[in-house]
Design a protein around this motif. Structure first.
Motif, mmCIF file in Angstrom:
data_model
loop_
_atom_site.group_PDB
_atom_site.id
_atom_site.type_symbol
_atom_site.label_atom_id
_atom_site.label_comp_id
_atom_site.label_asym_id
_atom_site.label_seq_id
_atom_site.Cartn_x
_atom_site.Cartn_y
_atom_site.Cartn_z
ATOM 1 N N CYS A 32 0.841 -1.209 0.000
ATOM 2 C CA CYS A 32 0.000 0.000 0.000
ATOM 3 C C CYS A 32 0.873 1.255 0.000
ATOM 4 O O CYS A 32 1.809 1.363 0.787
ATOM 5 C CB CYS A 32 -0.903 0.016 1.225
ATOM 6 N N ASP A 33 0.536 2.191 -0.886
ATOM 7 C CA ASP A 33 1.261 3.457 -0.975
ATOM 8 C C ASP A 33 0.385 4.598 -0.471
ATOM 9 O O ASP A 33 -0.845 4.498 -0.463
ATOM 10 C CB ASP A 33 1.661 3.734 -2.428
ATOM 11 N N ASP A 34 1.016 5.704 -0.127
ATOM 12 C CA ASP A 34 0.323 6.894 0.347
ATOM 13 C C ASP A 34 -0.688 7.372 -0.695
ATOM 14 O O ASP A 34 -0.391 7.409 -1.884
ATOM 15 C CB ASP A 34 1.347 8.001 0.643
ATOM 16 N N ARG A 35 -1.902 7.705 -0.238
ATOM 17 C CA ARG A 35 -3.000 8.253 -1.043
ATOM 18 C C ARG A 35 -3.627 7.230 -1.985
ATOM 19 O O ARG A 35 -4.436 7.576 -2.821
ATOM 20 C CB ARG A 35 -2.558 9.502 -1.837
ATOM 21 N N GLN A 36 -3.291 5.971 -1.848
ATOM 22 C CA GLN A 36 -3.843 4.919 -2.691
ATOM 23 C C GLN A 36 -5.166 4.429 -2.082
ATOM 24 O O GLN A 36 -5.280 4.282 -0.867
ATOM 25 C CB GLN A 36 -2.846 3.756 -2.772
ATOM 26 N N ILE A 37 -6.165 4.188 -2.926
ATOM 27 C CA ILE A 37 -7.413 3.595 -2.457
ATOM 28 C C ILE A 37 -7.214 2.085 -2.451
ATOM 29 O O ILE A 37 -6.827 1.506 -3.476
ATOM 30 C CB ILE A 37 -8.601 4.006 -3.343
#
Length: 117
Positions: A32-37
Motif C-alpha cells: 500500500c502506498d500513500d493516497r492509494q485507495i
C-alpha cells in the motif's frame, strides 16, 4: 512439509493471513502506498481509545502477515465487534502519519466468527 514443521507459529499465522488476503482479492498491506485507495484484510492486533485533537478516536492495528496499518474511526469510542483477534476487511484511502500507514473512517466488514484461529 519440512518447512511447515520448522516454521514458528507466528510465521505460519503470517503465511495464513497472506493467503487469506490473496483469496479475498485484497491488497497486501506492505504494497500500500500513500493516497492509494485500497481494500485490505487481516486480524486486529490491538484496539485502543486514543483522542485526536480533542475528539474521541477508536484506533486499531490491522495485521495481514506482510505488514500492519492503523485503522482509525474518528468520533467513536467503541464499535460492536471491533476487538483484538477479530478478522476484518477494510477499504478506503491510505495516508501516512508519523511513518505509519493509516486508514481513517474506512468502510469495513467483520469476518464471521469461527474463521479466527
Amino acid at each position: 512439509m519440512i518447512e511447515r514443521l520448522s516454521s514458528s507459529q507466528e510465521e505460519l499465522h503470517s503465511a495464513e493471513l497472506q493467503e487469506d488476503a490473496e483469496a479475498a482479492g485484497c491488497t497486501r498491506i506492505c504494497d500500500c502506498d500513500d493516497r492509494q485507495i485500497v481494500k485490505v484484510t487481516g486480524t486486529l492486533r490491538t484496539v485502543t481509545l486514543r483522542p485526536r485533537a480533542g475528539v474521541p478516536a477508536l484506533e486499531a492495528e490491522l495485521f495481514d502477515g506482510s505488514g500492519a496499518l492503523d485503522v482509525v474511526w474518528l468520533g467513536r469510542r467503541s464499535i460492536v465487534g471491533i476487538e483484538p483477534g477479530r478478522r476484518m476487511i477494510a477499504s478506503g484511502r491510505i495516508s501516512l502519519s508519523h511513518g505509519r500507514r493509516v486508514l481513517f473512517n474506512p468502510k469495513y466488514e467483520l469476518r464471521p466468527l469461527g474463521q479466527e484461529q
